[in-house]
Design an enzyme around this catalytic site. Structure first.
Site, short mmCIF file in Angstrom:
data_model
loop_
_atom_site.label_atom_id
_atom_site.label_comp_id
_atom_site.label_asym_id
_atom_site.label_seq_id
_atom_site.Cartn_x
_atom_site.Cartn_y
_atom_site.Cartn_z
CE LYS A 177 53.41 33.12 61.04
NZ LYS A 177 52.31 31.79 60.68
CB SER A 227 49.92 33.02 63.41
OG SER A 227 50.57 31.70 62.59
CB SER A 271 48.97 29.26 60.22
OG SER A 271 48.77 30.29 61.64
#
Ligand code: GLN
Length: 498
Positions: free
Chosen positions: A89, A164, A188
């Site tokens: 990420k 996210s 997330s």
């Protein structure tokens, strides 16, 4: 049509991390072959999915070649992730590799240092496939708040992948990566894992070092794995966990053997279903699938009990006060002075700050900074932040009590199936409310795992969530592993073609 190498990409990209690991150990497959297969797969699929913000094909192949050489010469032992290329990420810093946090303000930021989790992957022989898309600064639930472009759900391109960590989840689901790292402040990792039909685990606060994770809400943030199976998630977690002197909140406790622990018995384990989580607002298809999974566990010898989490109704308010208060303070560092975007329209120092932040941050981030600043301001601190901190303790105590009656809690990850693109963007509050089942694990610091328990007839995944007491991630992985076997789900084909 792209030319196929000796071993077709589809074949390699279908293998789990555990299978790739076996192949590497037995010298049946090389790191270069794996890396090439994934790079090819990303080239063919990512134009539709848009999971990656940046990739490093050249560096990856160079590193894979060097790794194969040292393996051939017997100079290095094979670790769990040796030769496995993973997606990371883009709010986890990678030395020499752009780390944007999905924000214009960090669009050109190349970190001079490496996050501990990434350093651990690399030390084990893991490789970095690329950096994945996210809601700006991890603030959001759909990956539509990325400052660059939205990621799509590979099962249905008209739906969101969740967020996210939507880029990481979509990459794993689309078989563009065998596994990934994400971060979870209020869901997330787990919510995108559920939306994309993969396994995602938020470890206990302090289990994985936060050093090099760009801070959103420091008392809630954790890094964790996303993968296709519980075993693969266990392998990644095994490598990235452990004490780190660079993170003062990192736990000194030794790391369990998560991989060996998968085989443990689950008979007699008490599975608690929180009554408050099966109330109105939950999609009946999700409720049915989660209850069916509970029945499978009962048939496998677990005892299913009902538990209470009476402060659930305060979850969203508490999280959105604490997380945003911390965010407003953490994001003060982006002022156009030391790094990140600096406005060209700047005259005075104050104008530089104001214009740089105004141009660099997106609307959702600005909204959160303003709310966070408000709840911390003189006169409101007691009414909001202080009160929320007290309710946080009550939420934690709910869990302590629940874990006296159950060993693992089980429920939905999100109240609805993956949203259609654009559905929630106009109403931030509605988006916040969908975090109701995930935020409390962060407030309490306990581990949570999301996995798939069914697919709708249209082939959209339905997720469930498992929660455990502090440092109980081994137990969660074991239950998820058994569920994979008991549910025997057949993965439908993706709406993507080759
Ligand atoms: N969806 C939640 C939020 O918007 C959680 C985000 C996260 O875990 N990073 O804050």
């Amino acid at each position: 049509m792209e030319r196929e190498a000796s071993r077709p990409a589809c074949e390699i990209c279908d293998l789990s991390i555990a299978q790739l690991h076996r192949g590497i150990r037995k010298r049946q497959i090389s790191s270069v072959e794996i890396a090439e297969a994934y790079l090819r797969r990303i080239r063919s699929r990512d134009p539709k999915v848009q999971a990656f913000i940046s990739r490093s094909a050249e560096t990856l192949l160079e590193e894979a070649r060097a790794l194969d050489q040292s393996l051939a010469s017997g100079k290095r032992a094979v670790g769990l992730l040796t030769g496995i290329p993973l997606a990371v990420k883009d709010n986890i810093v990678t030395r020499g590799m752009r780390t944007t946090c999905g924000s214009r303000i960090l669009e050109h930021y190349v970190p001079p240092y490496e996050a501990t989790s990434v350093a651990r992957l690399r030390a084990d022989g893991g490789l970095i496939l690329g950096k994945t898309n996210l809601d700006e600064f991890a603030m959001g639930s759909t990956t539509e708040n990325s400052g660059f472009f939205p990621t799509r759900n590979p099962w249905d391109l008209n739906r969101v992948p969740g967020g996210s960590s939507g880029g990481s989840a979509a990459a794993v689901a689309a078989l563009e990566a065998p596994g990934a790292l994400g971060s979870d402040t209020g869901g997330s990792i787990r919510q995108p894992a559920a939306f994309c039909g993969v396994v995602g685990l938020k470890p206990t606060y302090g289990r994985v070092s936060r050093y090099g994770l760009v801070a959103f809400a420091s008392s809630l943030d954790q890094i964790g794995p996303l993968a296709r199976t519980a075993r693969d998630a266990a392998m990644i977690l095994q490598v990235v966990s452990g004490y780190d002197p660079m993170d003062s909140t990192s736990a000194r406790r030794p790391v369990d053997d998560y991989v060996a622990g998968l085989e443990g018995d689950i008979r007699g384990l008490r599975i608690g279903l929180p009554a408050e989580w099966f109330s109105s607002g939950l999609d009946p298809r999700i409720e049915a699938a989660v209850r069916a999974a509970a029945a499978k566990l009962a048939a496998a010898g677990c005892e299913v009990v009902e538990v209470d989490l009476p402060h659930t109704e305060f979850a969203i308010a508490t999280y959105y006060i604490i997380a945003l208060a911390e965010a407003s303070s953490n994001l003060a560092r982006y002022d156009g002075m030391r790094y990140g975007h600096r406005s060209r329209r700047a005259g005075s120092l104050e104008e530089t700050y104001r214009n740089s932040r105004n141009e660099g941050f997106g609307d959702e981030v600005k909204r959160r900074i303003m709310i966070g600043t408000y709840v911390l301001s003189a006169g409101y601190y007691d009414a909001y932040y202080l009160k929320a901190s007290k309710v946080r303790t009550l939420i934690k105590e709910d869990y302590f009590r629940a874990f006296e009656r159950a060993d693992v809690l089980m429920g939905p990850t999100a109240p609805s199936l993956p949203f259609r693109r654009g559905d929630k963007t106009s109403d931030p509050l509605e988006m916040y409310l969908s975090d109701v089942y995930t935020v409390t694990a962060n407030l309490a610091g306990i581990p949570g795992l999301a996995t798939t328990c069914a697919y709708t007839p249209e082939g959209v995944p339905i997720g469930l969530q498992l929660l455990g007491p502090h440092f109980g991630e081994g137990r969660l992985l074991r239950v998820a592993h058994v569920l994979e076997r008991e549910l025997g789900l057949v993965r439908p084909s993706l709406a993507l073609g080759a």
